[in-house]
Design a protein around this motif. Structure first.
Motif, short mmCIF file in Angstrom:
data_model
loop_
_atom_site.label_atom_id
_atom_site.label_comp_id
_atom_site.label_asym_id
_atom_site.label_seq_id
_atom_site.Cartn_x
_atom_site.Cartn_y
_atom_site.Cartn_z
N THR A 106 0.86 -1.18 0.00
CA THR A 106 0.00 0.00 0.00
C THR A 106 0.90 1.23 0.00
O THR A 106 2.12 1.13 0.20
CB THR A 106 -0.94 0.00 1.21
OG1 THR A 106 -1.84 1.11 1.13
CG2 THR A 106 -0.17 0.09 2.52
N PHE A 107 0.32 2.40 -0.25
CA PHE A 107 1.11 3.63 -0.33
C PHE A 107 0.35 4.73 0.38
O PHE A 107 -0.87 4.88 0.20
CB PHE A 107 1.34 4.02 -1.80
CG PHE A 107 2.31 5.15 -1.99
CD1 PHE A 107 3.66 4.89 -2.15
CD2 PHE A 107 1.89 6.47 -2.01
CE1 PHE A 107 4.59 5.92 -2.32
CE2 PHE A 107 2.79 7.51 -2.19
CZ PHE A 107 4.14 7.24 -2.34
N THR A 108 1.05 5.49 1.20
CA THR A 108 0.43 6.61 1.92
C THR A 108 0.32 7.80 0.98
O THR A 108 1.33 8.36 0.56
CB THR A 108 1.24 6.98 3.17
OG1 THR A 108 1.29 5.85 4.05
CG2 THR A 108 0.59 8.15 3.89
N VAL A 109 -0.90 8.17 0.67
CA VAL A 109 -1.13 9.31 -0.22
C VAL A 109 -0.51 10.57 0.39
O VAL A 109 -0.64 10.83 1.59
CB VAL A 109 -2.65 9.52 -0.43
CG1 VAL A 109 -2.90 10.76 -1.29
CG2 VAL A 109 -3.26 8.29 -1.08
N GLY A 110 0.21 11.32 -0.44
CA GLY A 110 0.87 12.53 0.03
C GLY A 110 2.37 12.38 0.21
O GLY A 110 3.08 13.38 0.31
N GLU A 111 2.86 11.14 0.25
CA GLU A 111 4.30 10.91 0.34
C GLU A 111 4.95 11.03 -1.04
O GLU A 111 4.27 11.01 -2.07
CB GLU A 111 4.60 9.52 0.93
CG GLU A 111 4.10 9.32 2.36
CD GLU A 111 4.94 10.05 3.39
OE1 GLU A 111 5.90 10.76 3.00
OE2 GLU A 111 4.66 9.91 4.59
N THR A 112 6.28 11.13 -1.07
CA THR A 112 7.03 11.27 -2.32
C THR A 112 7.46 9.90 -2.82
O THR A 112 8.25 9.22 -2.16
CB THR A 112 8.28 12.15 -2.11
OG1 THR A 112 7.89 13.43 -1.61
CG2 THR A 112 9.03 12.33 -3.43
N PRO A 113 6.95 9.46 -3.98
CA PRO A 113 7.32 8.12 -4.48
C PRO A 113 8.75 8.07 -4.99
O PRO A 113 9.32 9.09 -5.41
CB PRO A 113 6.32 7.87 -5.60
CG PRO A 113 5.90 9.24 -6.06
CD PRO A 113 5.96 10.12 -4.85
N VAL A 114 9.33 6.89 -4.95
CA VAL A 114 10.64 6.65 -5.53
C VAL A 114 10.50 6.65 -7.06
O VAL A 114 9.57 6.03 -7.59
CB VAL A 114 11.20 5.30 -5.06
CG1 VAL A 114 12.48 4.93 -5.81
CG2 VAL A 114 11.45 5.33 -3.55
N VAL B 10 -9.58 5.39 20.51
CA VAL B 10 -8.88 6.66 20.28
C VAL B 10 -9.17 7.12 18.86
O VAL B 10 -9.14 6.32 17.92
CB VAL B 10 -7.36 6.49 20.49
CG1 VAL B 10 -6.62 7.79 20.17
CG2 VAL B 10 -7.06 6.04 21.92
N LEU B 11 -9.44 8.41 18.71
CA LEU B 11 -9.65 8.99 17.38
C LEU B 11 -8.29 9.36 16.79
O LEU B 11 -7.63 10.28 17.25
CB LEU B 11 -10.54 10.22 17.46
CG LEU B 11 -10.84 10.91 16.12
CD1 LEU B 11 -11.61 9.97 15.19
CD2 LEU B 11 -11.59 12.21 16.34
N HIS B 12 -7.85 8.61 15.77
CA HIS B 12 -6.60 8.87 15.07
C HIS B 12 -6.89 9.75 13.87
O HIS B 12 -7.82 9.47 13.09
CB HIS B 12 -5.97 7.56 14.60
CG HIS B 12 -5.44 6.70 15.70
ND1 HIS B 12 -4.11 6.35 15.81
CD2 HIS B 12 -6.07 6.10 16.75
CE1 HIS B 12 -3.94 5.58 16.86
NE2 HIS B 12 -5.12 5.41 17.45
N VAL B 13 -6.10 10.80 13.70
CA VAL B 13 -6.30 11.74 12.59
C VAL B 13 -5.00 11.92 11.83
O VAL B 13 -3.90 11.73 12.37
CB VAL B 13 -6.82 13.11 13.09
CG1 VAL B 13 -8.11 12.95 13.88
CG2 VAL B 13 -5.76 13.81 13.94
N VAL B 14 -5.09 12.32 10.58
CA VAL B 14 -3.91 12.57 9.76
C VAL B 14 -3.24 13.86 10.20
O VAL B 14 -3.91 14.80 10.67
CB VAL B 14 -4.29 12.63 8.26
CG1 VAL B 14 -5.14 13.85 7.96
CG2 VAL B 14 -3.04 12.60 7.38
N SER B 15 -1.92 13.92 10.05
CA SER B 15 -1.19 15.17 10.29
C SER B 15 0.03 15.18 9.38
O SER B 15 0.57 14.13 9.03
CB SER B 15 -0.76 15.31 11.75
OG SER B 15 0.24 14.35 12.07
N GLY B 16 0.44 16.37 8.97
CA GLY B 16 1.66 16.52 8.19
C GLY B 16 1.53 16.20 6.73
O GLY B 16 2.52 16.26 5.99
N LEU B 17 0.34 15.85 6.26
CA LEU B 17 0.12 15.53 4.85
C LEU B 17 -1.09 16.28 4.34
O LEU B 17 -2.06 16.50 5.08
CB LEU B 17 -0.12 14.03 4.65
CG LEU B 17 1.04 13.07 4.93
CD1 LEU B 17 0.55 11.63 4.83
CD2 LEU B 17 2.21 13.30 3.98
N THR B 18 -1.05 16.66 3.08
CA THR B 18 -2.20 17.26 2.42
C THR B 18 -2.83 16.21 1.52
O THR B 18 -2.21 15.76 0.56
CB THR B 18 -1.79 18.48 1.59
OG1 THR B 18 -1.16 19.45 2.44
CG2 THR B 18 -3.00 19.12 0.91
#
Length: 276
Positions: free
Chosen positions: A72-80, A155-163
Motif C-alpha cells: 500500500t502507499f500513503t497518499v501525500g508521500e514522495t514516491p521513488v 482513540v480517534l486517530h487523525v492525519v497530520s503533516g500531509l495534504t
C-alpha cells in the motif's frame, strides 16, 4: 540467544534485546515460503526484524515485500522514481533536520499497514538511528487499575503533516488495546498525541482536555528510554517492523551527512480490539 531459521549455512536470527531480531545469512531474493512464514511470526513476537547485507535493487526489494502481503502507499508521500509503491525518506536539501516523533504509520485509516520496511540507500557518517518501542510491554506494564479503567477505550486517530485530496480517509476510531492476529498478544495501540485527538469510553467521548491528558500519559509510558531498541544503520540494512505492536521514530539530532532510505508499506487489517 541465537535462533536458527533454517538448515542453511550461516543463516541465523539472534535477539537484539528483549525486543527485535537480527537476521544474518539469508538473501531476500531467494527467501522461501517457510522463511516468509517464520519472518511474520518473528515480527509478531519481536516487533522488529533487521536483515543485514542486502545490497539489492528497489525492484528486488518490492518483490520481497510482496511476499509479506499486498503493498500500500500513503497518499501525500514522495514516491521513488520508477517505483511508485515505495516512497523516499530523506534529509537531502533540507535547511533544518526533519521532525520525527514516536508514531505508528498511517493509523488514521480503517485498515492501517501491518508492516513498514526501510532499505538503506545512503547513510550519514554519524547519527540517523531509528528507535522502536515495544507496545506489548507498554500494555503489560500498565497498572491493573489503569488497564481496567481503560478497558474498551477507543482513540480517534487523525492525519497530520500531509495534504490529502478530497475523498481520502483522514480519521478513524481505533481500539486502545489491540490484539495481534498472529501472536494473540495485546499491545497499547497509540500514535503521537498530535494524531490521537480524542478518547472515548463506552461510546462516551471524553473532553478534549481529559483526552489529551490521558493520551499523553499513555504515550509517555510507551516510550520510556529503558524500553527502547535503537537501530544503528549499516550499509545493506533492511529493517522491517510490525506497526501493530511498535512505535518508531528517527533520531536526527546528531546527523552528519545524507540520510536516504526507501520505504515500503504492507497492507494490514482492521485492528482487533481486546477486552479484558
Amino acid at each position: 540467544m541465537t535462533i536458527i531459521l533454517e538448515k542453511k549455512e550461516n543463516a541465523s536470527f539472534h535477539s537484539l534485546s528483549s525486543f527485535g531480531t537480527e537476521v544474518k545469512g539469508i538473501d531476500i531474493q531467494q527467501i522461501n515460503d517457510e522463511e516468509v512464514t517464520k519472518l511474520k511470526q518473528l515480527l509478531a513476537g519481536q516487533g522488529v526484524v533487521v536483515i543485514r547485507n542486502q545490497l539489492t535493487t528497489d525492484t528486488a526489494f518490492v518483490c520481497f515485500l510482496k511476499r509479506l502481503g499486498p503493498l500500500t502507499f500513503t497518499v501525500g508521500e514522495t514516491p521513488v522514481p520508477n517505483q511508485p509503491l515505495l516512497n523516499v525518506v530523506s534529509n537531502v536539501g533540507r535547511t533544518s533536520p526533519p521532525r520525527s516523533v514516536f508514531h505508528t504509520d498511517t493509523s488514521y485509516v480503517a485498515e492501517p499497514p501491518a508492516y513498514t520496511a526501510l532499505k538503506a540507500i545512503a547513510l550519514p557518517s554519524t547519527g540517523g538511528e531509528t528507535l522502536f518501542s515495544n507496545q506489548y510491554a507498554a500494555y503489560e506494564t500498565l497498572s491493573p487499575s489503569v488497564r481496567q479503567m481503560l478497558e474498551g477505550a477507543e482513540v480517534l486517530h487523525v492525519v497530520s503533516g500531509l495534504t490529502l485530496p478530497e475523498g481520502e480517509e483522514t480519521q478513524t476510531w481505533q481500539p486502545l488495546y489491540r490484539r495481534h492476529p498472529l501472536s494473540g498478544k495485546v499491545s497499547l495501540y497509540l500514535s503521537t498525541p498530535e494524531r490521537c485527538q480524542r478518547l472515548r469510553l463506552f461510546k462516551d467521548v471524553l473532553s478534549e482536555e481529559k483526552s489529551t491528558q490521558v493520551i499523553r500519559l499513555l504515550y509517555k509510558h510507551s516510550i520510556r528510554s529503558r524500553a527502547l531498541y535503537r537501530h544503528h544503520w549499516q550499509p545493506g540494512d533492511i529493517v522491517i517492523w510490525d506497526n501493530r505492536c511498535t512505535l518508531h521514530r528517527a533520531d536526527h539530532s546528531q546527523v552528519v551527512g545524507d540520510r536516504i532510505l526507501h520505504r515500503g508499506l504492507i497492507s494490514g487489517e482492521a485492528p482487533i480490539p481486546h477486552c479484558i
